[in-house]
Design an enzyme around this catalytic site. Structure first.
Site, PDB file in Angstrom:
ATOM      1  NE  ARG A   1      19.530 -57.419 -26.997  1.00 39.49           N
ATOM      2  CZ  ARG A   1      18.732 -57.473 -25.938  1.00 39.49           C
ATOM      3  NH1 ARG A   1      19.256 -57.612 -24.725  1.00 39.49           N
ATOM      4  NH2 ARG A   1      17.426 -57.390 -26.059  1.00 39.49           N
TER       5      ARG A   1
ATOM      6  NE  ARG B   1      21.080 -53.517 -24.466  1.00 40.54           N
ATOM      7  CZ  ARG B   1      20.008 -54.162 -24.062  1.00 40.54           C
ATOM      8  NH1 ARG B   1      19.937 -54.621 -22.832  1.00 40.54           N
ATOM      9  NH2 ARG B   1      18.992 -54.328 -24.868  1.00 40.54           N
TER      10      ARG B   1
ATOM     11  CE  LYS C   1      13.943 -57.378 -18.314  1.00 36.77           C
ATOM     12  NZ  LYS C   1      13.828 -56.160 -19.122  1.00 36.77           N
TER      13      LYS C   1
ATOM     14  NE  ARG D   1      13.754 -55.228 -27.137  1.00 38.86           N
ATOM     15  CZ  ARG D   1      14.976 -54.707 -26.936  1.00 38.86           C
ATOM     16  NH1 ARG D   1      15.577 -54.026 -27.904  1.00 38.86           N
ATOM     17  NH2 ARG D   1      15.578 -54.868 -25.788  1.00 38.86           N
TER      18      ARG D   1
ATOM     19  NE  ARG E   1      10.154 -60.526 -22.725  1.00 37.80           N
ATOM     20  CZ  ARG E   1      11.448 -60.281 -22.512  1.00 37.80           C
ATOM     21  NH1 ARG E   1      12.194 -61.112 -21.843  1.00 37.80           N
ATOM     22  NH2 ARG E   1      11.974 -59.176 -22.994  1.00 37.80           N
TER      23      ARG E   1
HETATM   24  P1  AP5 Z   1      20.074 -53.636 -19.233  1.00 41.67           P
HETATM   25  O1  AP5 Z   1      20.461 -54.021 -17.856  1.00 41.67           O
HETATM   26  O2  AP5 Z   1      20.766 -54.324 -20.359  1.00 41.67           O
HETATM   27  O3  AP5 Z   1      18.470 -53.711 -19.383  1.00 41.67           O
HETATM   28  P2  AP5 Z   1      17.487 -54.947 -19.459  1.00 41.67           P
HETATM   29  O4  AP5 Z   1      16.308 -54.639 -18.614  1.00 41.67           O
HETATM   30  O5  AP5 Z   1      18.233 -56.226 -19.166  1.00 41.67           O
HETATM   31  O6  AP5 Z   1      17.077 -54.828 -20.979  1.00 41.67           O
HETATM   32  P3  AP5 Z   1      16.944 -55.879 -22.153  1.00 41.67           P
HETATM   33  O7  AP5 Z   1      16.876 -55.094 -23.407  1.00 41.67           O
HETATM   34  O8  AP5 Z   1      18.017 -56.934 -22.068  1.00 41.67           O
HETATM   35  O9  AP5 Z   1      15.587 -56.494 -21.819  1.00 41.67           O
HETATM   36  P4  AP5 Z   1      14.653 -57.169 -22.775  1.00 41.67           P
HETATM   37  O10 AP5 Z   1      13.670 -57.692 -21.807  1.00 41.67           O
HETATM   38  O11 AP5 Z   1      14.109 -56.376 -23.887  1.00 41.67           O
HETATM   39  O12 AP5 Z   1      15.618 -58.236 -23.539  1.00 41.67           O
HETATM   40  P5  AP5 Z   1      15.798 -59.795 -23.403  1.00 41.67           P
HETATM   41  O13 AP5 Z   1      17.201 -60.091 -23.739  1.00 41.67           O
HETATM   42  O14 AP5 Z   1      15.228 -60.307 -22.137  1.00 41.67           O
HETATM   43  O15 AP5 Z   1      20.259 -52.048 -19.380  1.00 41.67           O
HETATM   44  C1  AP5 Z   1      20.037 -51.400 -20.616  1.00 41.67           C
HETATM   45  C2  AP5 Z   1      21.073 -50.253 -20.780  1.00 41.67           C
HETATM   46  O16 AP5 Z   1      20.826 -49.265 -19.782  1.00 41.67           O
HETATM   47  C3  AP5 Z   1      22.523 -50.719 -20.596  1.00 41.67           C
HETATM   48  O17 AP5 Z   1      23.349 -50.057 -21.523  1.00 41.67           O
HETATM   49  C4  AP5 Z   1      22.868 -50.328 -19.157  1.00 41.67           C
HETATM   50  O18 AP5 Z   1      24.251 -50.031 -19.003  1.00 41.67           O
HETATM   51  C5  AP5 Z   1      21.988 -49.086 -18.945  1.00 41.67           C
HETATM   52  N1  AP5 Z   1      21.495 -48.988 -17.564  1.00 41.67           N
HETATM   53  C6  AP5 Z   1      21.025 -50.007 -16.782  1.00 41.67           C
HETATM   54  N2  AP5 Z   1      20.642 -49.535 -15.566  1.00 41.67           N
HETATM   55  C7  AP5 Z   1      20.860 -48.200 -15.593  1.00 41.67           C
HETATM   56  C8  AP5 Z   1      20.673 -47.143 -14.632  1.00 41.67           C
HETATM   57  N3  AP5 Z   1      20.140 -47.395 -13.405  1.00 41.67           N
HETATM   58  N4  AP5 Z   1      21.000 -45.882 -15.001  1.00 41.67           N
HETATM   59  C9  AP5 Z   1      21.513 -45.607 -16.244  1.00 41.67           C
HETATM   60  N5  AP5 Z   1      21.725 -46.558 -17.189  1.00 41.67           N
HETATM   61  C10 AP5 Z   1      21.413 -47.835 -16.869  1.00 41.67           C
HETATM   62  O19 AP5 Z   1      14.832 -60.312 -24.575  1.00 41.67           O
HETATM   63  C11 AP5 Z   1      15.141 -60.107 -25.935  1.00 41.67           C
HETATM   64  C12 AP5 Z   1      14.112 -60.817 -26.809  1.00 41.67           C
HETATM   65  O20 AP5 Z   1      14.129 -62.236 -26.550  1.00 41.67           O
HETATM   66  C13 AP5 Z   1      12.638 -60.416 -26.596  1.00 41.67           C
HETATM   67  O21 AP5 Z   1      12.292 -59.252 -27.315  1.00 41.67           O
HETATM   68  C14 AP5 Z   1      11.911 -61.678 -27.114  1.00 41.67           C
HETATM   69  O22 AP5 Z   1      11.919 -61.723 -28.530  1.00 41.67           O
HETATM   70  C15 AP5 Z   1      12.818 -62.795 -26.615  1.00 41.67           C
HETATM   71  N6  AP5 Z   1      12.450 -63.265 -25.255  1.00 41.67           N
HETATM   72  C16 AP5 Z   1      13.211 -63.186 -24.136  1.00 41.67           C
HETATM   73  N7  AP5 Z   1      12.584 -63.730 -23.101  1.00 41.67           N
HETATM   74  C17 AP5 Z   1      11.387 -64.149 -23.540  1.00 41.67           C
HETATM   75  C18 AP5 Z   1      10.265 -64.757 -22.903  1.00 41.67           C
HETATM   76  N8  AP5 Z   1      10.267 -65.048 -21.595  1.00 41.67           N
HETATM   77  N9  AP5 Z   1       9.169 -65.033 -23.670  1.00 41.67           N
HETATM   78  C19 AP5 Z   1       9.152 -64.774 -24.993  1.00 41.67           C
HETATM   79  N10 AP5 Z   1      10.176 -64.182 -25.638  1.00 41.67           N
HETATM   80  C20 AP5 Z   1      11.289 -63.867 -24.937  1.00 41.67           C
END
Ligand code: AP5
Length: 216
Positions: free
Chosen positions: A161, A127, A14, A172, A88
């Site tokens: 992270r 990552r 994402k 997660r 979410r």
């Molecule tokens: P990346 O693009 O970083 O993936 P992502 O989907 O953004 O993953 P996240 O881990 O950031 O998502 P998340 O939802 O767990 O975390 P968030 O920060 O939102 O890609 C991942 C890796 O794969 C990278 O190294 C990239 O290079 C590689 N990659 C990407 N695409 C690829 C491809 N096509 N092929 C090969 N490799 C590829 O949330 C973190 C925490 O915040 C949550 O756990 C929660 O505690 C809190 N939080 C956030 N939002 C909320 C909410 N709305 N409600 C409640 N709590 C929340």
């Protein structure tokens, strides 16, 4: 202009795809994960409260994240907003619908990025991110051209992270399947849900997302 949600489990890509859309379409990325990580380092009371929750891989309360999004929606977005990691929960989804309606706007697409769980473990544990500009890399699929140096800004400040480990990832994923995956049915029923193969190469995923956007 298009307002879109990128929906998918941790590591689905994402953030990676949001950054491309920001560069290519003047869209504004609203990542609640990034906002919460900023709050964590700000030393505020809210920051302290969310830090431990995030490190365990659990969801932060709806009230906090809805408040963060509401604040950001007061700004303008020429190309539209990309909601990355929000909503979410069903409560967050309802709140987003209400907030957009109050602005006289709606959602143009909800794009589900499908990836299998085994691939997610490899993606998350490999990552790393530039601490200066936020560019996202991966040990094997997208390493920096020069080890330890950001391709974009030249910084040597590479970060991993605190929640990018196998234990936190299990939580997660469980949170995703219990609380977030029901949104797939919710948006299917509302209309506007599209699915892309998140396992494809990054450029192919970007092309699939562009097709959805250009259809709208
Ligand atoms: P990346 O693009 O970083 O993936 P992502 O989907 O953004 O993953 P996240 O881990 O950031 O998502 P998340 O939802 O767990 O975390 P968030 O920060 O939102 O890609 C991942 C890796 O794969 C990278 O190294 C990239 O290079 C590689 N990659 C990407 N695409 C690829 C491809 N096509 N092929 C090969 N490799 C590829 O949330 C973190 C925490 O915040 C949550 O756990 C929660 O505690 C809190 N939080 C956030 N939002 C909320 C909410 N709305 N409600 C409640 N709590 C929340």
């Amino acid at each position: 202009m298009a307002n879109i949600i990128l929906l998918g489990p941790p590591g689905a890509g994402k953030g990676t795809q949001s950054k491309r859309l920001v560069d290519e379409r003047a869209m504004v990325q609203l990542s609640t994960g990034d906002m919460l990580r900023e709050a964590k380092t700000s030393g505020t009371e809210m920051g302290k409260r969310v830090a431990a929750v995030m490190e365990r891989g659990e969801l932060v309360t709806d009230e906090i994240v809805i408040g963060l999004i509401e604040e950001k929606l007061k700004g303008a977005a020429a190309g539209g907003f990309i909601f990355d990691g929000f909503p979410r929960t069903l409560k967050q989804a309802d709140a987003l619908g209400d907030l957009l309606a109050r602005m006289g706007q709606g959602l143009d697409a909800v794009i589900e990025m499908q990836v299998d769980d085994a691939a997610l473990v490899a993606r998350i544990t490999g990552r790393y991110t530039c601490g200066n500009c936020g560019e996202v890399y991966h040990d094997t699929t997208r390493p920096t051209k020069v080890a330890g140096t950001c391709d974009v800004c030249g910084s040597h400040d590479m970060k991993r992270r605190a929640d990018d480990n196998e234990d936190a990832l299990k939580t997660r994923l469980m949170e995703y399947y219990k609380k977030t995956s029901p949104l797939i049915g919710y948006y299917y029923a509302k209309g506007g849900l599209s699915t892309v193969d998140g396992l494809a190469e990054m450029d192919a995923v970007a092309t699939a997302i562009a097709k959805v956007l250009d259809r709208n």
